[in-house]
Write a protein that holds these residues in place. Structure first.
Motif, mmCIF file in Angstrom:
data_model
loop_
_atom_site.group_PDB
_atom_site.id
_atom_site.type_symbol
_atom_site.label_atom_id
_atom_site.label_comp_id
_atom_site.label_asym_id
_atom_site.label_seq_id
_atom_site.Cartn_x
_atom_site.Cartn_y
_atom_site.Cartn_z
ATOM 1 N N GLU A 164 27.010 55.233 24.556
ATOM 2 C CA GLU A 164 26.927 56.635 24.138
ATOM 3 C C GLU A 164 25.536 56.957 23.598
ATOM 4 O OE1 GLU A 164 30.486 59.257 22.403
ATOM 5 O OE2 GLU A 164 29.681 57.807 20.989
ATOM 6 N N VAL A 168 33.841 51.680 29.758
ATOM 7 C CA VAL A 168 34.881 50.820 29.191
ATOM 8 C C VAL A 168 36.270 51.021 29.812
ATOM 9 C CG1 VAL A 168 33.714 50.526 26.980
ATOM 10 C CG2 VAL A 168 35.313 52.413 27.281
ATOM 11 N N ALA A 217 30.004 56.594 28.456
ATOM 12 C CA ALA A 217 30.731 55.579 27.700
ATOM 13 C C ALA A 217 32.167 55.435 28.186
ATOM 14 C CB ALA A 217 30.693 55.909 26.214
ATOM 15 N N GLU A 218 32.794 56.542 28.553
ATOM 16 C CA GLU A 218 34.186 56.498 29.015
ATOM 17 C C GLU A 218 34.313 55.644 30.281
ATOM 18 O OE1 GLU A 218 36.910 57.659 27.525
ATOM 19 O OE2 GLU A 218 35.736 58.450 25.866
ATOM 20 N N TYR A 274 30.879 50.763 23.616
ATOM 21 C CA TYR A 274 31.057 52.204 23.778
ATOM 22 C C TYR A 274 29.963 52.943 23.011
ATOM 23 C CZ TYR A 274 33.386 56.765 23.804
ATOM 24 O OH TYR A 274 33.686 58.087 23.975
#
Length: 136
Positions: free
Chosen positions: A110, A120, A116-117, A106
């Motif tokens: 980022e 993952v 990033a959301e 993550y």
């Protein structure tokens, strides 16, 4: 073995096999080759050449790579359908390690400007499913 039927049958008798032992015998006739290669319209001499080359290829019964390839495919199929049991404590440790790795990924996503959301989300869902199995 590329030979007349009588010679092939005689050759098979040299094996010391019990009457209930299975034996794989591959028989390819001229008509089989003609059908499998119809787009080339092979002559009788061409078919004879193909049969002789197949005989040379399978001189030892089967090409080793073919036997290994079929066996590897079978083993892959078995691995794909097997069930395994894992102690809950070991699974919990795996979950902790996976969580740490997800946090690291993550952060990398980022810092790299990625989403990033989204990166993952799927992994987190899989971890939730594992956690549910642990808690059951």
């Amino acid at each position: 073995m590329y030979a007349p039927v009588k010679e092939i049958m005689t050759d098979l008798l040299k094996y010391d096999l019990s009457s209930d032992e299975a034996l794989l015998v591959l028989c390819i006739t001229r008509e089989d080759i003609r059908m499998l290669t119809s787009e080339w319209n092979l002559s009788e001499d061409d078919i004879t050449c193909v049969m002789q080359r197949l005989d040379a290829t399978y001189d030892q019964g089967a090409d080793v790579s073919m036997v290994r390839g079929v066996t590897e495919e079978l083993m892959d199929e078995r691995r794909a359908i097997r069930d395994v049991s894992v102690p809950a404590s070991a699974l919990q440790k795996i979950m902790l390690l996976a969580g740490s790795e997800l946090n690291r990924l993550y952060a990398v996503a980022e810092e790299g400007g990625g989403n990033a959301e989204a990166f993952v989300a799927e992994e987190m869902d899989a971890m939730r499913q594992l956690q549910t199995a642990i808690d059951a």
